[in-house]
Scaffold this active site. Structure first.
Site, PDB file in Angstrom:
ATOM      1  N   CYS A  93      26.320  35.130  42.334  1.00 14.43           N
ATOM      2  CA  CYS A  93      25.635  34.153  43.189  1.00 14.43           C
ATOM      3  C   CYS A  93      24.099  34.278  43.168  1.00 14.43           C
ATOM      4  CB  CYS A  93      26.199  34.244  44.605  1.00 14.43           C
ATOM      5  SG  CYS A  93      25.926  32.739  45.542  1.00 14.43           S
ATOM      6  N   HIS A 190      32.339  35.534  45.040  1.00 11.49           N
ATOM      7  CA  HIS A 190      32.330  36.712  45.907  1.00 11.49           C
ATOM      8  C   HIS A 190      33.782  37.045  46.220  1.00 11.49           C
ATOM      9  CE1 HIS A 190      28.052  36.262  47.026  1.00 11.49           C
ATOM     10  NE2 HIS A 190      28.267  34.979  47.143  1.00 11.49           N
TER      11      HIS A 190
END
Ligand code: GLN
Length: 239
Positions: A93, A190
């Site tokens: 990310c 994630h």
């Protein structure tokens, strides 16, 4: 005996939604096979040693990305050298975005990246949040959780990490998720990603071990029943 030096980039600023669990997974899966592991935390101002075997960096808020921007740029040459020498790498990310050309926040601030990955990211009007399932040619089904404002566009010659099955991925439009360059994976997943996707963890470990001893062609198998159960539970979660 093989020792793996794992570089953990910016554990203070870049660690969202359990990303630190990826470090624990790499360490444990290496130790279960008899390898020794050193975790080298890289904080702003530190020097990155040359003998790095795996690079890992997590996600972060826009403010965290701003704090590490200059230091990341200072270390760009060395990180690029390591990755071009086929050192395996996983960036999630916020650091995935900054391994590309830049991330432009919703306020219009441009946080410059290090252009190892071929992409750029611009914040969109709404955050893309939820469970995500992708399909990757190398790893099959990969599951995770995403939460980002950034919409990432890959350059034409970049190779995505996978194709979105459910969720948003790079931008919610072109079905791509993440990017792979040499042995470096950038992704929005994630969760953390590695405990539930042991194939991805073992890919990073095997590449690192083969860089030290090319004669090793596979890792000792582990009992992954619990990991694969966690994977299938996550895959069935609604978006
Ligand atoms: N701040 C970035 C974004 O919102 C990255 C977020 C993250 O790492 N989860 O797109």
């Amino acid at each position: 005996m093989i020792t793996l030096n794992i570089l953990h980039l910016y554990p203070k600023e870049m660690n969202l939604y359990g990303d630190h669990g990826n470090i624990l997974t790499l360490k444990r899966r290496a130790e279960w096979r008899g390898y020794k592991v050193n975790i080298i935390e890289h904080h702003v101002g530190d020097k990155i040693p040359d003998n790095i075997d795996i690079i890992f960096g997590g996600g972060g808020q826009d403010s965290g990305q701003s704090k590490i921007e200059d230091d990341l740029r200072k270390n760009a040459k060395q990180l690029k050298k390591l990755i071009d020498n086929d050192v395996p790498c996983l960036v999630i990310c916020g650091l995935y975005q900054l391994f590309g050309d830049y991330f432009q926040t919703a306020e219009g601030q441009k946080i410059t990246g290090i252009s190892i990955l071929k992409s750029h990211t611009i914040a969109g009007p709404t955050r893309l949040i939820g469970n995500i399932v992708i399909n990757s040619p190398e790893f099959g089904e990969v599951v995770g959780y995403e939460n980002h404002s950034g919409l990432t566009r890959l350059d034409d010659d970049a190779k995505p990490f996978g194709i979105v099955v459910s969720g948003a991925g790079n931008n919610g439009e072109d079905m791509t998720e993440g990017e792979i360059y040499r042995n470096c994976i950038g992704t929005y997943l994630h969760g953390p990603i590695l405990p539930k996707n042991p194939r991805v963890a073992d890919y990073l470990l095997l590449k690192a071990i083969q860089n030290q001893d090319p004669k090793i062609d596979k890792l000792k198998p582990l009992n992954d029943n619990i990991e694969l159960h966690a994977h299938s539970v996550a895959a069935k979660r609604p978006r």
